[in-house]
Enzyme design. Structure first.
Site, short mmCIF file in Angstrom:
data_model
loop_
_atom_site.label_atom_id
_atom_site.label_comp_id
_atom_site.label_asym_id
_atom_site.label_seq_id
_atom_site.Cartn_x
_atom_site.Cartn_y
_atom_site.Cartn_z
CB ALA A 264 -0.96 0.00 1.16
N GLY A 265 2.17 1.17 0.19
CA GLY A 265 2.94 2.24 0.50
C GLY A 265 3.08 3.09 -0.84
NE ARG B 51 13.66 5.87 0.06
CZ ARG B 51 14.34 4.91 0.49
NH1 ARG B 51 15.69 4.87 0.68
NH2 ARG B 51 13.41 3.98 1.34
CE LYS C 151 8.56 -0.04 -3.16
NZ LYS C 151 9.50 0.27 -1.96
N GLY D 5 0.29 2.55 8.92
CA GLY D 5 1.46 1.57 9.28
C GLY D 5 1.19 0.05 9.04
CG ASP E 131 9.41 -3.23 -1.36
OD1 ASP E 131 9.18 -4.14 -0.50
OD2 ASP E 131 9.47 -2.18 -0.88
CG ASN F 282 12.12 -18.65 -54.78
OD1 ASN F 282 13.00 -19.12 -54.06
ND2 ASN F 282 12.45 -17.54 -55.54
CG ASN G 39 -1.00 -5.30 -46.23
OD1 ASN G 39 -0.17 -4.43 -46.74
ND2 ASN G 39 -1.15 -5.79 -44.98
CB ALA H 161 11.76 -9.64 -63.06
C1 UD1 Z 1 9.61 -1.78 7.96
C2 UD1 Z 1 10.01 -2.22 9.36
C3 UD1 Z 1 11.38 -2.46 9.66
C4 UD1 Z 1 12.21 -2.98 8.73
C5 UD1 Z 1 11.64 -2.39 7.24
C6 UD1 Z 1 12.34 -3.48 6.24
C7 UD1 Z 1 7.84 -1.78 10.59
C8 UD1 Z 1 7.36 -0.76 11.56
N1 UD1 Z 1 9.06 -1.58 10.38
O1 UD1 Z 1 9.98 -0.59 7.97
O2 UD1 Z 1 11.59 -2.95 11.06
O3 UD1 Z 1 13.34 -3.18 8.92
O4 UD1 Z 1 10.52 -2.67 6.82
O5 UD1 Z 1 12.34 -2.91 5.10
O6 UD1 Z 1 7.12 -2.70 10.00
N2 UD1 Z 1 2.96 -0.52 3.97
C9 UD1 Z 1 1.57 -0.78 3.92
N3 UD1 Z 1 0.91 0.06 4.73
C10 UD1 Z 1 1.35 0.96 5.45
C11 UD1 Z 1 2.59 1.14 5.45
C12 UD1 Z 1 3.27 0.33 4.83
O7 UD1 Z 1 1.35 -1.70 3.00
O8 UD1 Z 1 0.50 1.76 6.01
C13 UD1 Z 1 3.76 -1.53 3.26
C14 UD1 Z 1 4.81 -0.74 2.16
O9 UD1 Z 1 4.28 -0.43 0.96
C15 UD1 Z 1 6.01 -1.62 2.30
C16 UD1 Z 1 6.24 -2.36 3.56
O10 UD1 Z 1 4.82 -2.21 4.06
O11 UD1 Z 1 6.02 -2.64 1.38
C17 UD1 Z 1 6.79 -1.81 4.68
O12 UD1 Z 1 6.64 -0.34 4.63
P1 UD1 Z 1 7.74 0.75 4.93
O13 UD1 Z 1 7.29 1.92 5.21
O14 UD1 Z 1 8.97 0.53 3.78
O15 UD1 Z 1 8.42 0.15 6.38
P2 UD1 Z 1 9.75 0.73 6.99
O16 UD1 Z 1 9.51 1.99 7.69
O17 UD1 Z 1 10.74 0.74 5.95
#
Ligand code: UD1
Ligand code: CA
Length: 478
Positions: free
Chosen positions: A15-16, A20, A27, A82, A107, A380, A389, A426
């Site tokens: 969902a993130g 970057r 992504k 989160g 990812d 041939n 065409n 030809a």
């Molecule tokens: C998370 C871990 C961290 C770990 C790291 C590895 C937590 C709190 N921390 O950190 O310990 O070292 O991954 O990469 O979990 N996502 C959702 N919904 C949300 C938030 C995130 O689907 O509300 C998804 C993102 O798309 C991603 C994954 O969860 O695929 C991780 O999210 P990200 O924000 O990258 O976590 P980090 O803070 O990097």
């Protein structure tokens, strides 16, 4: 992999935003070896025996859901509060009979199936509440740090913002891929409280398990570079290279010769038969299938095509086409979508074929175009021959029957049929059907009778492809 008496399912967090990547494409839909990252994750899960997956979508949800084409259940997380909140949303649609739940991310496409199997094993039939994946990094900055208990299990994961200096010095980090005892997870997920920033951390579950007296096992990922997620396009290119190497090695171990792996790019879904040889500078894309003993390249580019046994495609482009056995394609041929080339054909220098079936033994050696056509066996096609065409509005078909001989520079103005064994001279411009066995010449091509000189041997006066017979005066006004 050990036999599993359990029924695992997976939750894939996607969902993130992936800020970057600096992309308008979500992504997890960026391709790696020809398919979206997310598909690689689902493939690895499936290979580990986990067929049921719930993908959590948010940013770009419409695009991600459309790309999945029903391959996985989806759950929308809006807003994104989160990783624990994402898992909570997924649990609402997770299969109730799932006894174990893998949580992974969209990812991490390089993660091998063995990791998922190892995590399930580490749960030890549900005695552990969590098995988490850890890896040691020289630069652990940004990751959650894994703190180990005396028994080797985990006591906590501490996120970077909450870590003191001593914790920041820990090099063992949380990869973000876990197996959970599903019953425990369903109960515990509601007990996660928000962090200072209002986010719900999945990593807080480690502390909750420990408080519940349940072990948290650690599985160390076999390869740190495969373990970490892709966050930007530099990492994407590194992952691409690793995946390509892995694919090439798989084919070589299966009995395919790859002369120069560093210049050979083979998509994940491509199949290649035993003793096929892939020459340098070759790209095989999509759902391409290469039969055994075929030789592809050097410098061939194939997409979604099938090449038969012993055929050779040299320095050519082949798209959505089928090539039978013992065929020679190229150099510098272009098979466009819908070309079907029969056995033993020769399609050579600057020949272009589109939506055309060509029978066995037919030759199209030199620059020429066959489009929307049906070509028989042992035809041939002379240099410079073209199917006209397209009349400006519609495409029309050209039929050339078995054994016909198309002289150099013949224009076939479709719709038109050239009968079995017929010959064009030809430069003929063929606007009307040619009866079997007939010879036509001129512009527009008109029927002629061939006069044979009685003194000459029978074959001498016979017109051949590329040689226009001299029309007799009687034919000037047909
Ligand atoms: C998370 C871990 C961290 C770990 C790291 C590895 C937590 C709190 N921390 O950190 O310990 O070292 O991954 O990469 O979990 N996502 C959702 N919904 C949300 C938030 C995130 O689907 O509300 C998804 C993102 O798309 C991603 C994954 O969860 O695929 C991780 O999210 P990200 O924000 O990258 O976590 P980090 O803070 O990097
Ligand atoms: Ca991350």
């Amino acid at each position: 992999m050990s036999a599993q008496l359990t029924a695992p399912a997976a939750i894939v967090l996607a969902a993130g935003q992936g800020t970057r990547m600096r992309s308008r494409i979500p992504k997890v839909l960026h391709p790696l070896a020809g398919r979206p990252m997310l598909e690689h994750v689902l493939d690895a899960l499936r290979e580990a025996g986990i067929e049921r997956a719930i993908v959590v979508t948010g940013h770009g949800a419409d695009a991600v859901e459309a790309a999945l084409e029903g391959r996985a259940t989806t759950a929308r997380q809006e807003p994104q509060r989160g990783t624990a909140d994402a898992v909570r949303v997924a649990l609402e649609v997770a299969p109730p009979d799932a006894t174990e739940l893998i949580v992974t991310m969209g990812d991490v496409p390089l993660q091998p199936p063995e990791l998922y199997a190892a995590l399930l094993d580490a749960l030890n039939g549900g005695s552990a509440a969590i098995a988490l994946t850890a890896v040691r990094l020289d630069d652990p900055a940004g990751y959650g740090r894994v703190l180990r208990a005396a028994d080797g299990g985990a006591s906590a994961i501490v996120e970077e913002p909450d870590a003191d200096d001593a914790t920041r010095a820990v090099g063992e980090v949380n990869v973000g891929i876990y197996a959970f005892d599903a019953g425990w997870l369903r109960d515990a997920i509601g007990r996660v409280s928000p962090s200072a920033s209002g986010e719900f951390y999945l990593t807080d579950l480690v502390g909750l398990a420990v408080a519940d007296g349940r072990p948290v096992e650690i599985v160390v990922a076999p390869d740190a570079a495969d373990a970490v997620g892709i966050n930007h396009r530099v990492a994407l290119s590194v992952a691409e290279e690793r995946m390509r190497r892995r694919i090439n090695e798989r084919h070589m171990r299966n009995g395919v010769t790859i002369v120069d792996p560093s210049t050979t790019r083979i998509d994940a879904a491509v199949e290649i038969g035993q003793d096929a040889r892939i020459e340098p500078g070759t790209t095989l894309e999509g759902a391409t299938v290469i039969a055994q003993d075929a030789v592809i390249g050097p410098n061939a580019h194939l997409r979604d095509s099938r090449i038969g046994p012993r055929s050779h495609v040299w320095a050519s482009v082949v798209e959505e086409s089928t090539v039978a056995e013992d065929v020679e394609i190229g150099p510098f041929a272009h098979l466009r979508p819908g070309a079907e080339i029969g056995a033993r054909c020769r399609i050579g220098n600057f020949a272009e074929v589109k939506k055309t079936r060509i029978g066995a033994g037919t030759q199209q050696h030199h620059f020429s175009y066959l489009g929307d056509a049906e070509i028989g066996e042992n035809v041939n096609v002379g240099a410079g021959s073209v199917t006209a065409n397209f009349d400006g509005t519609k495409k029309h078909r050209t039929i050339i029957e078995d054994g016909a001989s198309i002289g150099v520079d013949t224009m076939m103005v479709a719709p038109v049929t050239i009968g079995e064994g017929a010959t064009t001279g030809a430069g003929a411009v063929v606007t009307r059907d040619v009866a079997p066995g007939k010879t036509v010449v001129g512009m527009p091509a008109r029927a002629i009778e061939i006069r044979r000189r009685r003194s000459a041997p029978a074959e001498a006066g016979e017109p051949r492809a590329g040689q226009a017979p001299v029309p007799s005066g009687a034919d000037r006004n047909p």
